[in-house]
Design a protein around this motif. Structure first.
Motif, PDB file in Angstrom:
ATOM      1  N   ALA A 223     -71.572   3.980  12.377  1.00 26.32           N
ATOM      2  CA  ALA A 223     -70.486   4.503  13.213  1.00 26.32           C
ATOM      3  C   ALA A 223     -70.977   5.803  13.815  1.00 26.32           C
ATOM      4  O   ALA A 223     -71.489   6.676  13.107  1.00 26.32           O
ATOM      5  CB  ALA A 223     -69.219   4.723  12.397  1.00 26.32           C
ATOM      6  N   ALA A 224     -70.838   5.951  15.093  1.00 23.27           N
ATOM      7  CA  ALA A 224     -71.322   7.145  15.773  1.00 23.27           C
ATOM      8  C   ALA A 224     -70.447   8.358  15.492  1.00 23.27           C
ATOM      9  O   ALA A 224     -70.915   9.488  15.530  1.00 23.27           O
ATOM     10  CB  ALA A 224     -71.408   6.898  17.275  1.00 23.27           C
ATOM     11  N   THR A 225     -69.170   8.120  15.225  1.00 28.64           N
ATOM     12  CA  THR A 225     -68.228   9.212  15.017  1.00 28.64           C
ATOM     13  C   THR A 225     -67.317   8.909  13.838  1.00 28.64           C
ATOM     14  O   THR A 225     -67.205   7.762  13.388  1.00 28.64           O
ATOM     15  CB  THR A 225     -67.359   9.450  16.266  1.00 28.64           C
ATOM     16  OG1 THR A 225     -66.560   8.281  16.506  1.00 28.64           O
ATOM     17  CG2 THR A 225     -68.212   9.760  17.487  1.00 28.64           C
ATOM     18  N   TYR A 226     -66.665   9.939  13.389  1.00 19.95           N
ATOM     19  CA  TYR A 226     -65.694   9.796  12.300  1.00 19.95           C
ATOM     20  C   TYR A 226     -64.590   8.808  12.673  1.00 19.95           C
ATOM     21  O   TYR A 226     -64.205   7.955  11.874  1.00 19.95           O
ATOM     22  CB  TYR A 226     -65.097  11.164  11.990  1.00 19.95           C
ATOM     23  CG  TYR A 226     -64.077  11.198  10.883  1.00 19.95           C
ATOM     24  CD1 TYR A 226     -64.465  11.391   9.562  1.00 19.95           C
ATOM     25  CD2 TYR A 226     -62.723  11.069  11.168  1.00 19.95           C
ATOM     26  CE1 TYR A 226     -63.528  11.435   8.543  1.00 19.95           C
ATOM     27  CE2 TYR A 226     -61.782  11.110  10.158  1.00 19.95           C
ATOM     28  CZ  TYR A 226     -62.179  11.301   8.843  1.00 19.95           C
ATOM     29  OH  TYR A 226     -61.250  11.341   7.844  1.00 19.95           O
ATOM     30  N   GLN A 227     -64.075   8.901  13.908  1.00 23.30           N
ATOM     31  CA  GLN A 227     -63.000   8.012  14.306  1.00 23.30           C
ATOM     32  C   GLN A 227     -63.452   6.564  14.361  1.00 23.30           C
ATOM     33  O   GLN A 227     -62.676   5.649  14.054  1.00 23.30           O
ATOM     34  CB  GLN A 227     -62.372   8.438  15.641  1.00 23.30           C
ATOM     35  CG  GLN A 227     -63.271   8.401  16.851  1.00 23.30           C
ATOM     36  CD  GLN A 227     -63.914   9.751  17.114  1.00 23.30           C
ATOM     37  OE1 GLN A 227     -64.207  10.499  16.181  1.00 23.30           O
ATOM     38  NE2 GLN A 227     -64.138  10.051  18.381  1.00 23.30           N
ATOM     39  N   GLU A 228     -64.700   6.307  14.733  1.00 19.53           N
ATOM     40  CA  GLU A 228     -65.203   4.941  14.735  1.00 19.53           C
ATOM     41  C   GLU A 228     -65.279   4.387  13.323  1.00 19.53           C
ATOM     42  O   GLU A 228     -65.016   3.206  13.088  1.00 19.53           O
ATOM     43  CB  GLU A 228     -66.574   4.881  15.410  1.00 19.53           C
ATOM     44  CG  GLU A 228     -66.529   5.066  16.913  1.00 19.53           C
ATOM     45  CD  GLU A 228     -67.900   4.904  17.554  1.00 19.53           C
ATOM     46  OE1 GLU A 228     -68.784   4.313  16.901  1.00 19.53           O
ATOM     47  OE2 GLU A 228     -68.082   5.369  18.689  1.00 19.53           O
ATOM     48  N   ARG A 248     -76.138  15.860   8.925  1.00 17.20           N
ATOM     49  CA  ARG A 248     -76.957  14.995   9.771  1.00 17.20           C
ATOM     50  C   ARG A 248     -77.996  14.268   8.923  1.00 17.20           C
ATOM     51  O   ARG A 248     -78.650  14.881   8.077  1.00 17.20           O
ATOM     52  CB  ARG A 248     -77.662  15.836  10.844  1.00 17.20           C
ATOM     53  CG  ARG A 248     -76.692  16.563  11.758  1.00 17.20           C
ATOM     54  CD  ARG A 248     -75.934  15.610  12.640  1.00 17.20           C
ATOM     55  NE  ARG A 248     -75.018  16.314  13.547  1.00 17.20           N
ATOM     56  CZ  ARG A 248     -74.202  15.687  14.381  1.00 17.20           C
ATOM     57  NH1 ARG A 248     -74.178  14.372  14.426  1.00 17.20           N
ATOM     58  NH2 ARG A 248     -73.401  16.384  15.166  1.00 17.20           N
ATOM     59  N   PRO A 249     -78.208  12.980   9.146  1.00 16.09           N
ATOM     60  CA  PRO A 249     -77.394  12.153  10.046  1.00 16.09           C
ATOM     61  C   PRO A 249     -76.060  11.788   9.392  1.00 16.09           C
ATOM     62  O   PRO A 249     -75.982  11.639   8.168  1.00 16.09           O
ATOM     63  CB  PRO A 249     -78.261  10.911  10.236  1.00 16.09           C
ATOM     64  CG  PRO A 249     -79.005  10.785   8.948  1.00 16.09           C
ATOM     65  CD  PRO A 249     -79.301  12.197   8.502  1.00 16.09           C
ATOM     66  N   ASN A 250     -75.026  11.638  10.202  1.00 19.76           N
ATOM     67  CA  ASN A 250     -73.732  11.227   9.681  1.00 19.76           C
ATOM     68  C   ASN A 250     -73.802   9.791   9.172  1.00 19.76           C
ATOM     69  O   ASN A 250     -74.534   8.968   9.697  1.00 19.76           O
ATOM     70  CB  ASN A 250     -72.659  11.305  10.775  1.00 19.76           C
ATOM     71  CG  ASN A 250     -72.473  12.719  11.298  1.00 19.76           C
ATOM     72  OD1 ASN A 250     -72.446  12.943  12.494  1.00 19.76           O
ATOM     73  ND2 ASN A 250     -72.347  13.692  10.411  1.00 19.76           N
TER      74      ASN A 250
END
Length: 290
Positions: A223-228, A248-250
Motif C-alpha cells: 500500500a502506498a499510503t496509510y489510507q490505501e 521508511r519504507p512504509n
C-alpha cells in the motif's frame, strides 16, 4: 497526527438539521461546513407592511403553502382573529401584532430575528479523532484541549479541531473526512443550527492506536499510503484491523480476526474496525463564525 482518506469506510455523519452536517465521507475531498437557510423565515406575532397581491380566508398552514408555491410571493401574514391570509408581492418592514403570524422569503430589514434563525454552536467530544482537512499539516503545540479550542476559536477558517494528548499537538481543521475513536483524542466542531435541531452525533468506523501494533495472523500487503492500507482492510471481510509502519519504507499489515489488541511498538500506528455512535459531551452557543 493527520492522514488523508478518500474511501467510504469510517463515514462521518452528523445528525440534525443544518449543514447539520450531514457529514459524510467524500470521495475526493474532506467534509466542509456550509450554511443552510430555510425557504421561509418565520415571524410569530408579526404583520407585514408592504404591497399585497392577494387576500382571502385561509388557515395558517394553507397560507404558508400558497406563498411557498408562488414564485412572486415575497411573504405572507395570517390573522388568527379573522383567518385572513394576505400574500405580499413585496414588503418594506413589519410591526408587532400578537394575533398575526408572518413568513418571508428574505429577512425583514431592521426587524427582530426570525424564530427559525440559525445560531452557531460548539460541540465537544472526548475520545474522538477527526481526520483530514488540516489547516496546518503537522499541527501545532497547545497546552491542552481547551487551549487548542481557543486557538481554533480565534480563527474563523477553523471549523473543527482534534487535540492529541499523546503528541501534545493541536490540529485545526476546515472540515474532516472521517471519524475514529481515539482514547487520547479530544475533538470539537463548530456548526450552525436552528433552535429545534438535535445535538450532533458522530458515527465512527475505526478505533485508532498510535505507537502500537496488532500481534496475530496477518498479511504484509503493498500500500502506498496509510489510507490505501485501510481501504484494503475495509474491502476484506476477514480483516479486523491494520498495522502501518511510519518509518521508511512504509509497510501495511492486514491483521485478521475480531479480537485484536494493541501492543506498544515505536514507529507503528494501528486501527481496528469498530462501529459506534458518539454524542457530544456538551453543546454551547458561540459567536457567529461567518
Amino acid at each position: 497526527m493527520q492522514v488523508n482518506r478518500r474511501s467510504r469506510f469510517g463515514a462521518a455523519k452528523i445528525a440534525g438539521a443544518l449543514l447539520f452536517l450531514a457529514l459524510a465521507v467524500s470521495a475526493t475531498a474532506p467534509t466542509v461546513f456550509a450554511d443552510a437557510q430555510p425557504d421561509i423565515w418565520d415571524y410569530p406575532q408579526t404583520a407585514l407592511i408592504g404591497t399585497t397581491s392577494a387576500e382571502f380566508k385561509q388557515p395558517l398552514d394553507g397560507c404558508r403553502k400558497l406563498c411557498q408555491e408562488r414564485s412572486g410571493c415575497a411573504g405572507f401574514d395570517h390573522s388568527s382573529a379573522t383567518n385572513i391570509c394576505r400574500l405580499y408581492a413585496g414588503f418594506a418592514s413589519a410591526q408587532t401584532d400578537t394575533l398575526s403570524t408572518a413568513g418571508t422569503r428574505s429577512r425583514i430589514p431592521g426587524y427582530r430575528d426570525p424564530a427559525n434563525a440559525e445560531t452557531w454552536y460548539f460541540a465537544s467530544y472526548s475520545g474522538v479523532d477527526l481526520w483530514g482537512g488540516d489547516l496546518v499539516a503537522k499541527g501545532m503545540t497547545a497546552q491542552g484541549a481547551e487551549n487548542c479550542r481557543a486557538i481554533c476559536d480565534s480563527q474563523h477558517a477553523c471549523r473543527a479541531f482534534t487535540y492529541n494528548v499523546e503528541a501534545n499537538r493541536c490540529f485545526l481543521k476546515s472540515g474532516f473526512e472521517f471519524v475514529q475513536s481515539y482514547a487520547l483524542g479530544t475533538s470539537g466542531l463548530y456548526f450552525k443550527a436552528g433552535p429545534a435541531a438535535a445535538p450532533p452525533s458522530l458515527t465512527v468506523g475505526w478505533e485508532l492506536f498510535t505507537t502500537s501494533a496488532f500481534i496475530g495472523d496477518s498479511t504484509l500487503s503493498y500500500a502506498a499510503t496509510y489510507q490505501e492500507c485501510m481501504q484494503q482492510c475495509d474491502a476484506n471481510g476477514q480483516c479486523g484491523g491494520i498495522t502501518w509502519t511510519n518509518t521508511r519504507p512504509n509497510r501495511c499489515y492486514l491483521v485478521y480476526g475480531s479480537n485484536l489488541y494493541p501492543v506498544r511498538r515505536k514507529g507503528m500506528t494501528s486501527a481496528r474496525k469498530n462501529s459506534r455512535t458518539v454524542t457530544p459531551d456538551f453543546v454551547r452557543p458561540v459567536s457567529p463564525r461567518n
